[in-house]
Structure formats: structure tokens, C-alpha cells
Scaffold this active site. Structure first.
Site, PDB file in Angstrom:
ATOM      1  N   HIS A 132       0.827  -1.203   0.000  1.00 45.89           N
ATOM      2  CA  HIS A 132       0.000   0.000   0.000  1.00 45.89           C
ATOM      3  C   HIS A 132       0.866   1.260   0.000  1.00 45.89           C
ATOM      4  O   HIS A 132       1.898   1.310   0.650  1.00 45.89           O
ATOM      5  CB  HIS A 132      -0.869   0.043   1.262  1.00 45.89           C
ATOM      6  CG  HIS A 132      -2.269  -0.432   1.051  1.00 45.89           C
ATOM      7  ND1 HIS A 132      -2.646  -1.720   1.268  1.00 45.89           N
ATOM      8  CD2 HIS A 132      -3.397   0.215   0.641  1.00 45.89           C
ATOM      9  CE1 HIS A 132      -3.938  -1.852   1.013  1.00 45.89           C
ATOM     10  NE2 HIS A 132      -4.421  -0.692   0.620  1.00 45.89           N
ATOM     11  N   GLY A 152       0.250  -5.081   1.484  1.00 42.92           N
ATOM     12  CA  GLY A 152      -0.776  -5.220   0.459  1.00 42.92           C
ATOM     13  C   GLY A 152      -0.255  -5.917  -0.788  1.00 42.92           C
ATOM     14  O   GLY A 152      -1.020  -6.608  -1.486  1.00 42.92           O
ATOM     15  N   TYR A 193      -6.537  -5.428   9.876  1.00 44.37           N
ATOM     16  CA  TYR A 193      -6.721  -5.952   8.517  1.00 44.37           C
ATOM     17  C   TYR A 193      -8.191  -6.304   8.277  1.00 44.37           C
ATOM     18  O   TYR A 193      -8.936  -6.576   9.215  1.00 44.37           O
ATOM     19  CB  TYR A 193      -5.839  -7.187   8.309  1.00 44.37           C
ATOM     20  CG  TYR A 193      -5.265  -7.244   6.912  1.00 44.37           C
ATOM     21  CD1 TYR A 193      -4.388  -6.275   6.473  1.00 44.37           C
ATOM     22  CD2 TYR A 193      -5.631  -8.250   6.036  1.00 44.37           C
ATOM     23  CE1 TYR A 193      -3.874  -6.310   5.186  1.00 44.37           C
ATOM     24  CE2 TYR A 193      -5.125  -8.300   4.745  1.00 44.37           C
ATOM     25  CZ  TYR A 193      -4.248  -7.319   4.321  1.00 44.37           C
ATOM     26  OH  TYR A 193      -3.755  -7.351   3.044  1.00 44.37           O
TER      27      TYR A 193
END
Ligand code: NI
Ligand code: NI
Ligand code: NI
Lengths: 263, 263, 263, 263, 263, 263
Positions: free
Chosen positions: D64, D108, D138
Site C-alpha cells: 500500500h 498489500g 486488517y
């Protein structure tokens, strides 16, 4: 065969409960006779089966044979209980089973009737679930049968009060498909049976089997089931169950203990 | 304790909502009082609890305290919302809770009532689900509560119109167990409570717990849930929710935006 | 567009089935027109859609176009069947679809109507499920649609007899939300539509989507599904299906074979 | 297109992450480019797609884009997050996606890689899940992705320590299909792609879709989901998340608070 | 407290089984001590707990206290069994529990260890599931624990042979996270604990709770469960269970009857 | 009996595939012989069954008899397919079935082997799933069998490449319980069988049945299943399947069409 009467004609089988001295209680013997008849009808290619009492009496069936229930310390409603085997036989019979109801239907007989595919009664029909009177913890698959067929508040009212639901209310609740006057009951049931016979047996049996699978699709996790089973075990090892069976045998009201205050 | 009245006698607890200046809105304070009473009744070994309003008025309860809802940008119906905790307390209470209804039941109060085990009302009883008036996205477990208890087209009519369902229709729908004349309501409720007290508390509490587990057995996959949660989030971050709360506070009809045409 | 009429005003779309020479049968052409209209209404930001017949006739819709069903040897109700695509379009339309019913609703049209969110009819409304007359094995998702909306004994009665359920009984069963006199039908439907338009479209569409997900949450294992699919396959390869389609085309009663006695 | 490189030849599409100054972080821009490429490959009838980094570096992707995560008070991993849309695009791509891994894969990006159908790396490949370093809760569907693919104790080790799993252990765990020497990696990946191209694309795409449906079949009840969502909400409104993002931005170790002792 | 030793420092709690004369069998007394320690650690805000034996011996724990198992005729592994309560306490502990294993782990102790979040052992670690030696029918939730963590053929090998799985194979199977030399074991476990303590406790506890919910998401229908329960009941009422317990007590090999030929 | 050899001694049944001229292909005749043998062993009270090839050859079994597959237009893997009936017979056999593997195992034979309870092979053992070579859409229950037993990326690699997995990798993947040298194989299998015979047959059969129920607990909704079934139908009506079967019969590589570019 002595506890039931059967006929078979024009693809329609008929089973009449005929042991009124025991109020048509679903004893292991009677259950075995019914299952044997269903097996015979299946081999004969029955397209509909009618399940009824031999004559119009006050009681259609008293339900489980209480004197055949275990006294205590063992699950009174296991998977291989005779009645459970009968329910399974009705659910897996490859053609519709129509229940024709006159008089009151109690406990396990109520579970039997709601497992039939179509239910038609007269004004004397009435239905009660009685484990709360016996101190008996009902089995989870049986509770699911009722939940699949009746509004939840009604299931609870029936299980918590053990009182009878009369014919008119039963019709409004779709506990039965319809209520007709006693004089028209046989004709109505036969008409329904003839209609079904005229339809495609293949199409009907596939639909019945698929609905059966979907009915059992409400699943819970093993840990949840074991939790409920532990509650049930505490119940059938407990004093209410002993007192309930005893009181039933002595034909008196049970005197259940107050629940212990909980932490 | 100031917002409710309680009594306990003969194994029956009674909780009366008593804050009519706020139309018995389910404020955090009132909810905490109810939960505390249920806990007390449990420790006293209650075999039935009656949940009612203190007196017969036009409104049984107005539902959520709208001034306690978050203004925006945060889930207004999370798991740890006071009302959600109350629903959980009713569902896990180890004996039946009977709702006795006079007057109209709105929004969250409607969710509370249908989570009760048995519901009895008089002719003034009426029920409405109001999130569509507030622009509020209802939570999935709440929708499941309604789906488990009412026909699907009726759940949709209630959620999409936010209009009241009157007493007679509510009885036909089994939204309530029965409707009786106002003059007979207390007697009817007490009779039902007495019947339950005379039955086996053990048998009843096992059945209630198992039905509870089966009621929650409709499960969806995490990805489906996250999709719906994203729709809900867009809603509580959106303009309808702001306008709905504002309009409610100003006691005027909301003026919701038209939905943007979609691709 | 020729088989339907549509209008759109004040955020309300309306679709009228208009092919009475074929009794509004849901041919692939008509289905495609309806789906196209729904897509258009979505792009126009419709907050409610009304689905109706163009005029009050004896038949609302005859259901599947039987002459478009495969003769044999191939699943007649696959996922990508035109009618299945229409059901999906109705279920996923982001605003309520109200069915306005005058006359009889047959087979696939009955599945279409119960997939609408709200159903209002007049005294001529009547509903029948006809696969047992055609020898056709219904698909499992279709059976689930009915199971999600009607009492189980009624689902079975409809699938096993293929007989019509009249307006009054349909209302008692919540097969429809309400039945009103023919003269008031349009007004009643429009009033319901206007109420919905005045509510929050966002709140409503989230609730509809969540209820849709929960409706499909009854899942079965692959092996169970494959077992049922094998029964269905035997049926659509079998003689009943051939005879049922043939008889329908020749406008005569089918003459189904007796089921072979089973071991 | 600037952040990725793509090629298409002989039914094989290739996507190379090419933004090493940001360590190939999965920014919204890069994600959108990847999704657009997948859409293009689909329209070109790709039978395999290779997802790789443009050159062999220490880091395959940093995961991410932390500077695109919300600061606080809002779910950082909603259904419509760009990365979630990419995972969905990979899962529903109608042909296999092969991940070719050199260097470390973080957070991610690790979720992205395990959602690929086949994973091949060299000795530098390594994998870490980092939310415990960011204080980030998460999402449940992401946890299910890992649970579906790795032994439970390994999922927990990865989520609880956030440490890297090296190439050899990854191969033993079947986190990857195989590890090959760096010099052979491209050849191995191309050979696998060529094999797949020579097989039936129809047979493969049906299997992929069915496995996808089965992967999402672990469902939980709405009330369970809402409970977990409330824990997640407390987390992203809490101090750990603020500190985790802050520390990451300042390239220092986070200093998480001790958990409050619980009742 | 006498059967275990505990320490708490730097947010890490440690529990050492210390009753080697009984081979650290999980008697009700020892289980209660462990649960009490976990409760205490929770109130102290523990971020990791280590579960170990007090010293390196041949046996880590012998499992259930066989002399506390019921002789017959009652489910030996009910929901409220002490060991089941301990498993539940480990699964719901809001921080990771690391099992540190030296020596052999038998039966119920094996179930305990695999319910820990992370498992690290030395070369003496070995694992066996012993109900097939005792004639005991294992509970369904216990079987699910193993199925969730190990390859199906290995679960079956362990349950059907009751033989030990050695350290190296356990590592390959991910039955344990890793095996390290005995001399490094404590250091390795402490390092893992320190890493976890440095991460976000909030992020970790949410992940643990969600994984717990997903682990229990394998649900079966009530009727299936009741069928299995009937098999289990036949087993604990049967001769194998009596013989198995007897033989264990007499420290000899059991002499199980041949199964009756089945129809 | 001509295609297999069987023995029964000391509660251990043994079935040897013995039709090497057809590479032990699982023709309907051979399948029927195996099922008959299992039934016989069950009536003899077998406590273990060994399934093997008659002699060590290059191929253990070629899988489905391709010349018995339907040419086209009909589901090639229905519930009542002979091989499916065999899988069901193995799964419900009330004692462990041990597969003893020498040589390569192809397609349907691979599904058969993984449905055995325990699998032991020598260094020549190898496993491939071949539908992608035949253009055949595999059935969902078969995919679930593989998903329940192997890491997801491996299932995909096997289904997407149709290549062989060798003995060593199979052992690492727990596709088999263990690989032993050819010279020790029979002894190893017999030792495992003797161990199982010495354990409680009751305890083992209950565990096997419960694991079977849990294995089938991954359920999907009817609408999802029907979607996948529509993909499968398009496949077995499509050109890849025709070409795959044709090429196999002509012992040449198939020449599959490129997939049509999609919208
Ligand atoms: Ni069944
Ligand atoms: Ni998906
Ligand atoms: Ni749990």
C-alpha cells in the site's frame, strides 16, 4: 400389521393410524409399521400417500410413546430414535405425503405432521408441542423443522407454553394448507391427491428433494452445536426431565423446580 | 433508576418504560436501566419477563434517541451501540421475554419488540421501521432479524415506506402472537406468563438458545459483507443521512436529493 | 420496442406488458425489452418502478414462452436463460420494483412477480406454478425464491398441484402485500410509489441490496447440488418432459407415465 | 501509462511494475494502470498474464502507498479501496495470472501476490504482512485470503510478527509454487505460461471461477461480522493506528501504547 | 497454585506445566490453574503468553487425565469438559499464545498445542492423537481444529494410527512454526515474544479474533450433526471404549473387538 | 471378476487394479468391480483396505476411460458417473482405505487417490490432473476435493498445466503421507495397515465419518452454483471439448481454439 391400516389404489397409498386405546401414540412398533408401508408404497410406484387416523376421534395422535422414552441420563431424542427415522422416511419419500387431520396432534406427532408435504384438517384439528411439559430438551433438527415452517414468535409460543393451536389459527399461520368442514375432509384430501397423481411425478419428486436439501441448509458450527448439546445434556440429566416423565405417567401436573439463580 | 419501573413476583419480572416526555425513546440511559434489570431478574431466577410501557399512550416507544445518533461520517448502528447491546441481552436472556404493546412502536423499538420471544398487543398497537425517513442505512444483523420473522415482501414494504402496520394486519402477519382488546391485555399477558412459569424452565431455555443459534445461521461471505458495508458507509457519509437527521430534529419532512443517474 | 409500453415521470418508471395475443408470455424478445427499460430507468435515476400489464385481462402473464423451451435433453432453466436474467435484473435494480397484478400469473411469471419487492393486486389476481404440468424440473435457485417468501407447505402445494391460488388466499399468505378493489388498484400503487419516492433512496437501496444477499445465503454443498442436478437431468432427458411440452403445444392434458417402481 | 510496462504476444500478457523510486508501492495510479491493462488483455483474449517487477531489485513492491491511507477515523481497507479492486480484478480475470517475484513483497503487495494463481520466485523472494507494524486492523476478506492459502500457524506468525518469510521457507509452505535460481526465473515463468497457453482456455477458466467461488464460501453470520467490525473500528479510531502511520512516515520504529488491562 | 509455575514481565506472561509425576496430564486442577493464569495475564495487559513445560523431559504432556474420563455411557468430550474450556480460553485470549515444546505431546495436549497461535519446538518435540487407542470418539469441534491446521491425509494418519509425528516431519507439515536446536529454544521463543510485544497489540488482537471466527465457519446442518452424534454415542456406549480405558489404566495394549460385519 | 484382483485376510482387504493393457483405466466395468469388492469387504468387517496396482508399472492408472466419456453436449462428470459413485464408496467406507502408489496417476485416478484416507508411494509415484488437456470442465465437488487437500496455488498449477507432480514434491505437499523406496513399499503399507487394525475400529470410523461431513461443509448458494454450471455447460457444448477428446483418441496434441476476445 396391527396398529395401522393401509390401502393402495390408483397410485395413491393410504396409512391410517389405528391404535386408539393408546391414542395412536407413535410407539416403536407403530413407527416401524408406517415405515414398512412407505417402503412398500415406494416399490409400488405411489404418486401420493395419505397419512390419517382410522376414525375421527378427539386425538389424532398423542405423539411419542412416553413409556418408551428413557427415564434419564441419556438423550431422549437421538438421531436413531424411531420417530426420527420416520421423519426421515417421510422427508425422503419420492412423492408427496398428505396429512389428513381430525382431532388434536401432540408433541412428536406434531413434528411428524409438519414434515408431511401438505396438511389438510377439519375444525377439530389442533396442534401442540409438549416438551416444556415433560422437561424434555428438544433436538436441534426438530426445532429447525418448526422454524422452517412457522413464524418465529409462534414457534416460541408453542414450545414455551405447550398449549394447543386451534384449527382456524393453524390455517391462518399456514401450519396447515387448509381447514375444511369435517364432512368435506375426505373428499378434499382425495381431490388434492388426484390432482397430484395427474401431474408429472418426476417434476414433483425433484422439487420435493431439492426443497428437502434447502430445508436442511441452515447450518451451525460444531462449537455452537456442542454448546447447545451441553445444555441439552444438562437438561436430560436434570430434575425437570425426571419430574416431567414421572408426572406424565402419574397423569398429574408436573411440579418443576425453580431455576437456580445464575451468576 | 428513573426511566423505567420494575417489579418481580412469582418468578415473573416486569419492566415498564416510563419516560413519556421523550416518548420512551431508547436513550443510552434507558437502555442501560433495562439491561441492568434483566441482569437482576436473571440472578433472581426469573422464568418470564414482561416488557411494557408504564401506561397506555399513543406511542409505546419512539425508538432510537435521534439526538444520540452521530451526526455523520460514522456508522450509526455499530455492534456496541446501546440498543444493539439490549437486543443481545433479550436474545440471550435464559427465559422468555413477552412484549406487551399499546400504541405505536417506531424504528429501533420495533427491532427490540421483534427480538422479544412473544408479542401481545391491543388494537392500538402499530409498528413502523423508519430508517428510510432518516436516510440511515440499517445494519445487516437488524435486517436479518426482520427477515427471520416476517414475509419478505412485508419486510421490504416496511423498510421502503416507513409507514405504520396496524394491529389487525400485524396479527395476520404474525408480527405479533395475538391482538386482544385493551381491557383484556394485561390479563392475557399475565395468563401467558403464568403458563410459562408452570412449564419446565430448563426445557424452555434450551429451546430458546437453540432457536437463537439457528436464527443467526444465515451467513454471508466476508467479501459480500464488505461490499454491503461499503454501500452503508457511502450512505452515512452522504447527504441523505445529514438531511434526515436535520429534518427529524426540526420536526419537518426531509427533502432528500434525487439519486444521481448511474452508469 | 413493441411488446411493452413504458413511461417515466417524477422518478417513477412504469413498464406495461402489452402482448396479449400471446397472453404476455415472457418471450426472449419481451424479456430483453423489459431489461432494457430497467437499464434506462436506472440511468434516469428512477426511485421506483411499476411492473404491470397494459390492461386488465384474464391473464397477467402466461409465463415462459413454451415454444422457446428446448424440446429435450438440455437444461430448460439454465442460469443464462432470458427469464433468469430478468429475475437478476429485478433483484439488483437499485430501487424498489412494485408488481401491479390483475388476472392470473402463471409459472415463470409467478417467479418474476415474487422477485419484485412489493406486490399489489386486485380481486382477479391469482398465481400458479406450472412445472408439474409440463414435466419440467424446476431450478434450485427458483425453488429457493419461493421458499424465501412463502410457507413451506404452500410452496409444496403450488409446485405439486400447479393449481391457482386466488387473491384472498394470496393476501393471507403474504404472497402479495395487499389486495384492493380493481377500481382502487392504480391509485393504491401510485400512492405506494409516491411514498417510496419521498423517502431516502440511499437508505432504501442499501436495504434492498443487503436483503438480496441474505436471501441467497441458503447454501448447499457441491455434492448435494450435483445430486439434485442429476435428478433434474434425468427429468429433462425423460418422457414426462417430452409429453408435457407436447401436450401444452397441442392444448390438451398431458398423459404422464407412471413412475417406475423403485428398489 | 507511466508506472508500469506492458507487453502482449502469443496470447501472453505481461505487466511490469516500474516505479522503483517509490519501491513499486501500489498507489491508486499504479493500481488503475494495472486494472486497465488486465481489461485490455481480456479483450485481447489473453490466456495467461505475468505480473512482475520491471527489474530485479531488493524490493518487489512496498505494498500500500502509506501516504494514501486515511490518517484516522475511517476504515483504511474498505471494499472500494483501489487495492481491493485490483485483487478482485485478478481473481475474476478469466485466465491464470502468474506472479514472478524477485525481492521482498510487503503488506498489500503480499495480498496481491497470493491472489495470483501461480507464484514463482528466485532466491531473493521474501514476503511480509505488515499491519501489526502500522497499527492497522486488517480486513476480514484479506485474512480469509491468507487462511485459504497458508497453514494457520504461519498466517498468525506473519500477521503477529510482520517479519519476512524467506524464499526457501516460502517454497516449503507452498506460499509459492516454486523457487528457482535467478538466472532461470524468466525461462521458468515463460515455460509455465507456454504450457498453459497450449491447454484448453475454456477448461481452465471454468476451474478458476469455480475455485474462486469455493474460496469465498467461508461465511460468517452478520452478528459475528459486526462484532469484528466493531473491533476494527475501535482500532482505526485508536492511538496505535495514528502512531503506526506517523512512525512509518517518519521512518522510525513505532512506539505503541500498552494495551489497557481488561476487566 | 501447585501444578504450574507462572511469571510475568515486560508484557510477557509465562506458564510452565510442572507436574511431571503425572506427566503433566491435563487434569481438571491443572486446567483450572492455567485458565486462572490466563485471566490474570489478561488483566495485566499481557501482549504474549508462553506455554511450556517446567523442564525438558521426555513428555511435554500426556494429555487428558484418563482417570478423570467417565467410565462409559456419557460423552467423554462435552463442551463443558475442563480441557474444552481451556481451548476456548486460549482461542479467545486477546494476545498470541506461543507454545514452546520439548518432548512428546499426547492426545488432548496435542489439541491444546495446535490451538496455540504459534508453536516452536526442539528436536525432541513429537505429537500424537490417541483416541483410537482408547476407543474414544473424538468430538467434532476437535476434529475441525485439526482439519483447519493440517493436511487432511495427515489428520487421518494421526487419528487412525495414533502414532507419533516427529519434530522434523512436524516442521515440514507446519504442525509447528519451526524446530530449533534445544540449546536455542528459549532464546528463539523469547525473540518471537519480544517481536510481538513491539508490534501493535490492537492490530494483532483484531486479527486473532477474526481468524478465530473464520476458523469456526465450517458449519454442518443439525441433521448431519445429530447423525455423527449418534455414531459417537454408540461408540461411548460400546465395548471399545470400556476396553480402551481399562487397558490404559492397566498399562497394557487394548484388545479391541472386531467390528460386526455390516449389512 | 477380471479387471481387479482381491484378497482378504486378518481384517485387511486388498484390491489390485489389474488391466494394464488399458493402463488400468477406470472403466465402468472396473469401477463396478471395485465397488462390489468394497461392499464385500464391508460385510466381512474389514478394518483397512489397500488399493493398489497389481504390479509395479509406469502407470498406476490412466484415469477415466476416455472412450466412455460422452462425445459432447452432455455433462461428462455427473453425480451418477461410475467414477463419482466410486469416490462416494471410498469416502463412506467405514474403515480407512490406503492407496499404495507405484507409477503415474492421471486425471480421475488422481481424484480417486486423494479421496483415499492415507496415501503411500514409491519414488515412481507421480500425479497429474488432465481436464485442461481434454477441454473438459471439471465438476465442482471434484475441485473441492483437491482444495480440501492441497495448497490453492498447487491445485491451480495442477489444473492449469496438467503436468505431473513427482514423488518428492508430492511428499512435501502432503499430497501423499509418505514416499518410501520401492523395495520397502509393501512392507510400509502393511505396517500401517496392521497398526490401524490394532486400534479401535469404532473410534476410527466415527472420526472418518465426521471428517467426511466437515469436508463437504464448504457450501455455495444455488445461484452461484447455477452460474458455474452455465460456464461448465458452455464448455461441454464447446469446441475445446470436442477437440480434446478427438486428439486424445488420435493420440496427438490437441489444437485448442484461441478464446474469443471478450467485451
Ligand atoms: Ni434429510
Ligand atoms: Ni469474488
Ligand atoms: Ni470460539
Amino acid at each position: 400389521m396391527a396398529l395401522i391400516q393401509t390401502t393402495f389404489a390408483d397410485s395413491v397409498g393410504s396409512i391410517s393410524l389405528d391404535h386408539y386405546e393408546k391414542r395412536n401414540a407413535l410407539s416403536e412398533s407403530m413407527v416401524n409399521e408406517i415405515i414398512a408401508s412407505l417402503d412398500k408404497f415406494k416399490s409400488q410406484g405411489a404418486r401420493t400417500v395419505i397419512l390419517r387416523s382410522a376414525s375421527a376421534e378427539k386425538v389424532w395422535s398423542a405423539g411419542h410413546s412416553v413409556d418408551e422414552l428413557p427415564r434419564a441420563d441419556i438423550d431422549p431424542l437421538p438421531y436413531d430414535d424411531p420417530l426420527e427415522r420416520l421423519l426421515q422416511a417421510v422427508r425422503t419419500f419420492p412423492a408427496p405425503v398428505i396429512a389428513m387431520i381430525q382431532g388434536s396432534v401432540w408433541g412428536g406427532a406434531c413434528d411428524l405432521v409438519i414434515n408431511c408435504d401438505i396438511i389438510i384438517g377439519d375444525e377439530t384439528a389442533a396442534f401442540a408441542i409438549t416438551p416444556a411439559k415433560l422437561g424434555l430438551p428438544y433436538n436441534v433438527s426438530g426445532l429447525l423443522n418448526f422454524m422452517n415452517r412457522l413464524p418465529l414468535v409462534v414457534v416460541k409460543e408453542m414450545f414455551f407454553t405447550a398449549d394447543l393451536i386451534g384449527a382456524e389459527r393453524a390455517e391462518n399461520l399456514s401450519l396447515v394448507n387448509k381447514i375444511v368442514p369435517a364432512a368435506e375432509l375426505e373428499a378434499e384430501v382425495n381431490k388434492m391427491a388426484q390432482t397430484i397423481v395427474s401431474r408429472s411425478a418426476t417434476s414433483i419428486s425433484v422439487a420435493k428433494e431439492a426443497l428437502h436439501a434447502l430445508s436442511e441448509a441452515s447450518s451451525i458450527s460444531p462449537i455452537q452445536y456442542e454448546y447447545i448439546q451441553s445444555l441439552r445434556r444438562n437438561a436430560y440429566f436434570g430434575s425437570d426431565y425426571l419430574e416431567g416423565i414421572q408426572a406424565f405417567t402419574e397423569k398429574r401436573a408436573p411440579n418443576f423446580s425453580k431455576p437456580a439463580p445464575k451468576a
